[in-house]
Write a protein that holds these residues in place. Structure first.
Motif, PDB file in Angstrom:
ATOM      1  N   HIS A 164       0.818  -1.212   0.000  1.00  0.00           N
ATOM      2  CA  HIS A 164       0.000   0.000   0.000  1.00  0.00           C
ATOM      3  C   HIS A 164       0.855   1.266   0.000  1.00  0.00           C
ATOM      4  CE1 HIS A 164      -3.339  -2.681   0.750  1.00  0.00           C
ATOM      5  NE2 HIS A 164      -2.718  -3.160   1.813  1.00  0.00           N
ATOM      6  N   HIS A 166       3.288   4.345  -1.330  1.00  0.00           N
ATOM      7  CA  HIS A 166       3.131   5.268  -2.456  1.00  0.00           C
ATOM      8  C   HIS A 166       4.442   5.556  -3.175  1.00  0.00           C
ATOM      9  CE1 HIS A 166      -0.994   5.944  -1.327  1.00  0.00           C
ATOM     10  NE2 HIS A 166      -0.630   6.271  -0.095  1.00  0.00           N
ATOM     11  N   GLN A 168       7.447   4.934  -5.573  1.00  0.00           N
ATOM     12  CA  GLN A 168       7.661   4.099  -6.747  1.00  0.00           C
ATOM     13  C   GLN A 168       9.094   3.565  -6.810  1.00  0.00           C
ATOM     14  OE1 GLN A 168       5.441   5.575 -10.425  1.00  0.00           O
ATOM     15  NE2 GLN A 168       5.755   7.464  -9.276  1.00  0.00           N
TER      16      GLN A 168
END
Length: 237
Positions: A164, A166, A168
């Motif tokens: 979950h 964020h 990258q």
């Protein structure tokens, strides 16, 4: 090929030589890229470094594709300049981005004038250039069960493996490795439309068999997170 007990929906392909499996893999990758390019303006291919993918790279660069519409990135990179023999980017440029394939654009995850941790804004910006999801992902695996730069001993592993999360891209500092690493995170890798694992040698079969024995324990062998339905494994002796 030795018998493997893989989770349901994991497909295993084998051939008698690295060249034969490289050709088989290249044809599948090219087919998926062509399909995506028939539907979208760009297609993204994420590959891995090392010696195993060399026959695959050499086969893929000869495939007929609209290479100018293909983005290529590495699943991970060592934080070294391209003049260093350990540079995955240099390897991809030399072995894959040749002839017609030279029209593809390589998204780089290294900035030699900065420490890796200081380059995070640039690294995240580079990652946003990739299509989301990535269209085709070709992973490798080490004998410790790592894939990309998701190493079992990396202190950043939990964060990089957060489904979950964020981020990258993450900087990884596994004590077992000589260099800092930059890796795409698990959420980015897992969202790929088509996921492949390219392996060579009996030792990798033994590692894969160990991984399949406890697929939920990804902290010990991060490759376990990818042993799910839809994965295609390509192996040669």
């Amino acid at each position: 090929m030795p018998e493997l007990q893989m989770p349901e929906g994991v497909h295993v392909h084998s051939a008698q030589s690295p060249e034969a499996i490289g050709e088989m893999l290249a044809e599948q990758v090219a087919e998926h890229l062509r399909l995506r390019l028939s539907e979208a303006a760009l297609a993204t291919l994420v590959v891995s470094g090392g010696s195993t993918p060399l026959p695959f790279f050499r086969a893929l660069r000869g495939k007929t594709l609209e290479w100018g519409r293909v983005l290529i990135a590495l699943a991970d990179e060592r934080w070294v300049p391209e003049t260093d023999a350990a540079s995955n980017a240099a390897l991809v440029k030399k072995e894959l981005l040749q002839a017609e394939a030279a029209q593809a654009r390589l998204v780089l995850f290294h900035y030699s004038d900065k420490d890796a941790s200081e380059a995070m804004p640039e690294l995240e910006a580079a990652a946003t250039e990739l299509t989301d999801p990535v269209d085709v992902l070709v992973l490798g695996m080490g004998n410790d069960g790592h894939t990309a730069s998701l190493f079992p001993d990396a202190p950043e592993l939990n964060q990089a493996m957060d489904r979950h999360g964020h981020q990258q891209v993450m900087v990884m500092t596994p004590p077992s490795q000589a260099n800092q690493r930059v890796t795409l995170t698990l959420p980015v890798l897992m969202r790929a439309r088509f996921k492949m694992l390219h392996l060579k040698g009996q030792d990798k079969i033994s590692t894969l068999a160990r991984a399949a024995e406890a697929p939920a324990d990804w902290s010990a062998m991060p490759i376990r997170a990818f042993l799910q339905a839809g994965l295609h494994i390509y192996w040669s002796p």
